[in-house]
Design a protein around this motif. Structure first.
Motif, PDB file in Angstrom:
ATOM      1  N   ALA A  50      -0.967   1.042  48.282  1.00 15.90           N
ATOM      2  CA  ALA A  50      -0.872   2.495  48.424  1.00 15.90           C
ATOM      3  C   ALA A  50      -1.483   3.194  47.218  1.00 15.90           C
ATOM      4  O   ALA A  50      -2.081   4.280  47.332  1.00 15.90           O
ATOM      5  N   LYS A  51      -1.383   2.550  46.055  1.00 17.00           N
ATOM      6  CA  LYS A  51      -1.925   3.094  44.812  1.00 17.00           C
ATOM      7  C   LYS A  51      -3.406   3.415  44.924  1.00 17.00           C
ATOM      8  O   LYS A  51      -3.903   4.364  44.306  1.00 17.00           O
ATOM      9  N   LEU A  52      -4.142   2.641  45.728  1.00 16.07           N
ATOM     10  CA  LEU A  52      -5.585   2.840  45.839  1.00 16.07           C
ATOM     11  C   LEU A  52      -5.923   4.228  46.377  1.00 16.07           C
ATOM     12  O   LEU A  52      -7.023   4.731  46.141  1.00 16.07           O
ATOM     13  N   GLN A  53      -4.982   4.859  47.104  1.00 10.48           N
ATOM     14  CA  GLN A  53      -5.244   6.192  47.659  1.00 10.48           C
ATOM     15  C   GLN A  53      -4.257   7.254  47.155  1.00 10.48           C
ATOM     16  O   GLN A  53      -4.644   8.389  46.888  1.00 10.48           O
ATOM     17  N   MET A  54      -2.980   6.871  47.021  1.00  9.58           N
ATOM     18  CA  MET A  54      -1.957   7.880  46.784  1.00  9.58           C
ATOM     19  C   MET A  54      -2.065   8.501  45.390  1.00  9.58           C
ATOM     20  O   MET A  54      -1.683   9.660  45.199  1.00  9.58           O
ATOM     21  N   LEU A  55      -2.565   7.764  44.394  1.00  7.21           N
ATOM     22  CA  LEU A  55      -2.685   8.338  43.055  1.00  7.21           C
ATOM     23  C   LEU A  55      -3.605   9.553  43.065  1.00  7.21           C
ATOM     24  O   LEU A  55      -3.298  10.580  42.456  1.00  7.21           O
ATOM     25  N   LYS A  56      -4.714   9.446  43.796  1.00  5.43           N
ATOM     26  CA  LYS A  56      -5.645  10.573  43.885  1.00  5.43           C
ATOM     27  C   LYS A  56      -5.049  11.703  44.714  1.00  5.43           C
ATOM     28  O   LYS A  56      -5.129  12.881  44.330  1.00  5.43           O
ATOM     29  N   ASP A  57      -4.433  11.352  45.858  1.00  6.14           N
ATOM     30  CA  ASP A  57      -3.877  12.382  46.746  1.00  6.14           C
ATOM     31  C   ASP A  57      -2.756  13.168  46.080  1.00  6.14           C
ATOM     32  O   ASP A  57      -2.605  14.372  46.307  1.00  6.14           O
ATOM     33  N   LEU A  58      -1.921  12.478  45.268  1.00  2.86           N
ATOM     34  CA  LEU A  58      -0.752  13.113  44.668  1.00  2.86           C
ATOM     35  C   LEU A  58      -0.941  13.460  43.194  1.00  2.86           C
ATOM     36  O   LEU A  58      -0.013  13.954  42.556  1.00  2.86           O
ATOM     37  N   LEU A 176      -5.359   1.226  55.420  1.00  9.87           N
ATOM     38  CA  LEU A 176      -5.911   2.249  54.536  1.00  9.87           C
ATOM     39  C   LEU A 176      -7.277   2.717  55.011  1.00  9.87           C
ATOM     40  O   LEU A 176      -7.592   3.912  54.971  1.00  9.87           O
ATOM     41  N   ASN A 177      -8.111   1.767  55.469  1.00  9.64           N
ATOM     42  CA  ASN A 177      -9.442   2.124  55.951  1.00  9.64           C
ATOM     43  C   ASN A 177      -9.384   2.830  57.293  1.00  9.64           C
ATOM     44  O   ASN A 177     -10.031   3.853  57.517  1.00  9.64           O
ATOM     45  N   PRO A 279      -4.622  -5.941  43.497  1.00  4.45           N
ATOM     46  CA  PRO A 279      -5.648  -5.101  44.135  1.00  4.45           C
ATOM     47  C   PRO A 279      -6.473  -4.295  43.132  1.00  4.45           C
ATOM     48  O   PRO A 279      -7.703  -4.187  43.281  1.00  4.45           O
ATOM     49  N   SER A 280      -5.814  -3.741  42.114  1.00  3.79           N
ATOM     50  CA  SER A 280      -6.528  -2.936  41.119  1.00  3.79           C
ATOM     51  C   SER A 280      -7.450  -3.797  40.263  1.00  3.79           C
ATOM     52  O   SER A 280      -8.556  -3.378  39.911  1.00  3.79           O
ATOM     53  N   ILE A 281      -6.980  -5.005  39.914  1.00 12.11           N
ATOM     54  CA  ILE A 281      -7.814  -5.905  39.115  1.00 12.11           C
ATOM     55  C   ILE A 281      -9.055  -6.300  39.896  1.00 12.11           C
ATOM     56  O   ILE A 281     -10.178  -6.329  39.364  1.00 12.11           O
ATOM     57  N   ILE A 282      -8.878  -6.599  41.193  1.00 10.28           N
ATOM     58  CA  ILE A 282     -10.025  -6.955  42.037  1.00 10.28           C
ATOM     59  C   ILE A 282     -10.975  -5.765  42.159  1.00 10.28           C
ATOM     60  O   ILE A 282     -12.207  -5.922  42.095  1.00 10.28           O
ATOM     61  N   LYS A 283     -10.432  -4.569  42.290  1.00 11.80           N
ATOM     62  CA  LYS A 283     -11.271  -3.372  42.355  1.00 11.80           C
ATOM     63  C   LYS A 283     -12.081  -3.205  41.082  1.00 11.80           C
ATOM     64  O   LYS A 283     -13.270  -2.826  41.122  1.00 11.80           O
ATOM     65  N   SER A 284     -11.473  -3.517  39.936  1.00 11.03           N
ATOM     66  CA  SER A 284     -12.178  -3.376  38.654  1.00 11.03           C
ATOM     67  C   SER A 284     -13.313  -4.381  38.504  1.00 11.03           C
ATOM     68  O   SER A 284     -14.182  -4.208  37.644  1.00 11.03           O
ATOM     69  N   LEU A 285     -13.316  -5.427  39.338  1.00 12.97           N
ATOM     70  CA  LEU A 285     -14.394  -6.417  39.295  1.00 12.97           C
ATOM     71  C   LEU A 285     -15.649  -5.921  40.015  1.00 12.97           C
ATOM     72  O   LEU A 285     -16.668  -6.611  40.018  1.00 12.97           O
ATOM     73  N   GLY A 286     -15.558  -4.753  40.649  1.00 14.77           N
ATOM     74  CA  GLY A 286     -16.730  -4.183  41.299  1.00 14.77           C
ATOM     75  C   GLY A 286     -16.621  -4.044  42.801  1.00 14.77           C
ATOM     76  O   GLY A 286     -17.600  -3.668  43.460  1.00 14.77           O
ATOM     77  N   PHE A 287     -15.441  -4.333  43.367  1.00 10.99           N
ATOM     78  CA  PHE A 287     -15.246  -4.216  44.817  1.00 10.99           C
ATOM     79  C   PHE A 287     -14.546  -2.887  45.101  1.00 10.99           C
ATOM     80  O   PHE A 287     -13.491  -2.600  44.539  1.00 10.99           O
ATOM     81  N   SER A 288     -15.109  -2.091  46.009  1.00  8.70           N
ATOM     82  CA  SER A 288     -14.566  -0.754  46.256  1.00  8.70           C
ATOM     83  C   SER A 288     -13.933  -0.597  47.631  1.00  8.70           C
ATOM     84  O   SER A 288     -13.030   0.233  47.800  1.00  8.70           O
TER      85      SER A 288
END
Length: 436
Positions: A50-58, A176-177, A279-288
């Motif tokens: 949820a962090k992948l979207q909710m941080l920006k939304d909220l 999420l998608n 999920p956040s660590i994997i995102k930081s590796l370049g996967f969006s």
């Protein structure tokens, strides 16, 4: 002197009967509580996706997320012992049903969050509702299986953790998608809480019909099977270490119980760092893409699930519990160090995360045969809940530490090194206390 053929044949027949009995119990109990624990863990850690979207939304910061993810465990720790004592008072069937319905509704209600305060409050009460489930299940299984069989049984039950990552990661990414455009007036992360929270309520209702309050009340066992199981559990109880009083106050004062709690805290520190930040660590590796992140996050959990079953079987057959716990803990620490050291290389970083996940998650089921073999039946309710509650403090400390360090430094590296060191410390304490 050779054993007479008739005696040997009788011994083999009894052993075959015993194996058939425990297979029957396993198939009756494990599938349902496995599914319950699967949703328990998904509901507990899906805020990582949820962090992948909710941080920006909220408009939440990393620190707000880390505190919200971790405050769950404040409620969990405060209610762990009382909830497990309530389970022994009201019976597993009723109390597990109440807990699951409550946390399912609270977890679903996270979709309504608008402010950080609402996020904190719902996470706090969700943790309180879930507090007695896992230690209650450990206690429940100890009342059905003797210590010699608990390694593989705990591995089967706790395989729900890697399966929750294996299934929950891609599923959460798909939600999420698929709902990213806000169908029905809800964002993707809100749909995720709704879709993953409501099944827990249904499972809570089913628990009334699927669980039995002990083998003496299990109508699906014959009288002969009850007698054989009772004899095994009585012999198992007679083999426990003496000197642990059954009173709650004596259990709370016992230094060995607290040492076990420290070991479990160290194990869970690595586990929750992985669960909440993978999920956040994997995102930081370049996967969006959220779905791609979900599928990549499934790899470490798949390997961990297979490794957990292998080690569980080996530990029961080998009879040496210590090293089957300590070596996976060392793997968890080494994997975190590799993941940090090769952060610029996605292949090596994911390899390190996989080793860390295999070691950390396997340490969980390999830990519980030790305290359940140490505590008497009467002392287990308070003792297991205390140990589990100490471990769950890591659920607050670990994600909050990682979030705070990332806000301060822009990277999670320092925090993951600290958690790796903590895991090694726990392994040394485990060697010391288990040697006694």
């Amino acid at each position: 002197m050779s054993i007479p053929n008739s005696t040997a044949a009788c011994s083999v027949a009894v052993q075959d009967e015993r194996n058939a009995l425990y297979r029957k119990i396993t198939w009756r109990i494990i599938p349902f509580i496995f599914v319950c624990y699967l949703f328990n863990y998904i509901d507990r850690v899906n805020v990582g996706f949820a962090k992948l979207q909710m941080l920006k939304d909220l408009s939440f910061s990393e620190t707000v997320y880390g505190l919200g993810a971790g405050i769950f465990f404040i409620g969990y720790v405060l209610c762990g012992v009382p909830s497990n004592l309530a389970l022994t008072r009201f019976g597993p069937r009723r109390w597990i049903a109440v807990m699951m319905i409550a946390w399912g509704l609270l977890s679903t209600a996270l979709l309504l969050v608008k402010t950080s305060e609402q996020f904190y409050i719902l996470r706090l009460f969700t943790g309180a509702a879930e507090a007695g489930f896992f230690p209650g299940m450990v206690l429940y299984l100890s009342q059905w299986f003797p210590a010699s069989r608990r390694g593989r049984i705990m591995a089967l039950f706790m395989a729900a953790i890697p399966v929750s990552g294996l299934v929950g990661g891609p599923f959460s990414g798909w939600i999420l998608n698929h709902f990213a455009l806000g169908q029905g007036g809800l964002a993707g992360w809100q749909w995720m809480f709704l879709i993953q929270g409501l099944p827990t309520v249904l499972l809570g209702v089913l628990a009334i019909f699927m669980l039995s309050d002990g083998f003496a009340k299990a109508r699906w066992l014959s009288d002969d099977e009850r007698r054989l199981l009772e004899a095994d559990l009585r012999a198992d109880a007679a083999s426990k270490v003496q000197g642990v009083s059954d009173s709650v106050s004596a259990v709370l004062r016992n230094p060995v119980v607290w040492a076990f709690g420290l070991v479990y805290f160290c194990i869970q520190s690595g586990v929750y760092a992985i669960n909440f930040w993978l999920p956040s660590i994997i995102k930081s590796l370049g996967f969006s893409d959220a779905l791609v992140i979900g599928w990549i996050s499934a790899i470490p959990y798949l390997l961990a699930g297979l490794f957990m079953q292998l080690v569980g079987h080996l530990s029961d057959h080998g009879g040496e519990r210590r090293w089957y716990l300590v070596v996976p803990m060392w793997m968890g620490a080494a994997g975190l160090i590799v993941a940090v050291s090769f952060a610029d290389n996605p292949v090596m970083a994911i390899f390190g995360l996989s080793i860390a996940t295999m070691g950390a998650l396997t340490g969980l089921p390999m830990f519980w045969p030790l305290p359940t073999a140490f505590l008497s039946t009467a002392a287990a309710a308070a003792g297991l809940a205390l140990i589990n509650s100490m471990g769950q403090i890591a659920g607050f400390v670990s994600p909050y530490l990682v979030g705070w360090v990332k806000d301060m430094t822009g990277t999670t590296d320092v925090a993951l090194y600290l958690l790796a060191g903590m895991t090694v410390l726990g392994s040394l304490v485990a060697l010391s206390v288990s040697r006694r």
